[in-house]
Design a protein around this motif. Structure first.
Motif: not given
Length: 253
Positions: A236-242
């Motif tokens: 989830i954190m990677l998706a939000v950062t992207a």
């Protein structure tokens, strides 16, 4: 991949860490030592064991998690917020480096700082309690995943924040209470059935439980669920950062 850019950002952030070594390292270690004294001596004298583990040793994983979560979040959030505050973020965004390099540099440095502090606290704990780590590789895996995940969370908070008050809002008012209520200093099996069910909605429970299992082989929730939970949070954190870098949210304003 521009590894020179990643290394430059990483070295800059780590240099700032060592320039403020008293605040960055000594303060968390002293605070954790006080926890050992207060909880280990005062409460430990009344609670002999929890799930077959001496109470002084039982709280070690929770104390490490408390420090690692707050330090990873705070370091990453300040690391990316300060360039926004002084205006150098536009120079970084206009430089010939990609968003992946920026994230790797800032998040990697914040995760390294939190990991370093976590290891120091682990070593310090052996001066207070006698314990054996049953699954050291699992312990290291949980520690690294937690550092990276919450460094990403801090990175997102640093981009979201508009002032220093907002920068400290989530670590102080959200993460710290969740850690204290997430079984860091007790087993959730000690709670009444209703509150046990409520506690399972706290995501930190799964981190602390899995991390404690790597030490003593006991957990409040199955370790497989803990691994799935931390992997899902990381995703989830990677998706939000992207999404942030794709849209330029709070970066190009």
């Amino acid at each position: 991949m521009n590894w020179s850019a990643v290394a430059a950002i990483y070295r800059f952030e780590m240099a700032r860490f060592f320039r403020t070594i008293t605040q960055s390292l000594v303060s968390p270690v002293l605070s954790t030592s006080l926890y050992f004294v207060v909880f280990g001596a005062a409460i430990g004298s009344r609670i002999d064991q929890v799930e077959g583990v001496p109470y002084g040793a039982f709280i070690v994983p929770g104390l490490i998690m408390l420090t690692v979560l707050t330090q990873a979040t705070s370091n990453a959030s300040f690391g990316i917020y300060f360039p926004k505050f002084i205006g150098t973020m536009y120079e970084i965004l206009s430089a010939p480096i990609g968003y992946v390099e920026i994230v790797l540099g800032y998040v990697g440095a914040a995760a390294t700082k939190a990991l370093f502090i976590g290891v120091i606290i682990l070593v310090t704990s052996f001066f207070f309690v006698d314990m054996t780590i049953l699954h050291p590789l699992v312990m290291v895996a949980f520690l690294i995943l937690t550092c990276v995940s919450f460094a990403l969370l801090g990175f997102i908070i640093g981009i979201w924040a508009k002032n220093f008050e907002q920068l400290q809002l989530v670590p102080l008012l959200v993460i710290t209470p969740l850690v204290f209520l997430g079984g860091s200093f007790y087993s959730i099996s000690m709670l009444p059935p209703f509150w046990q069910g409520v506690t399972l909605f706290n995501p930190v429970v799964y981190l602390v439980s899995g991390f404690r299992w790597s030490f003593f082989g006991t957990a409040d929730v199955p370790v497989a669920i803990s691994l799935v939970a931390i992997a899902a949070f990381l995703g989830i954190m990677l998706a939000v950062t992207a999404w942030i870098f794709r849209t330029g949210w709070r970066l190009k304003q």
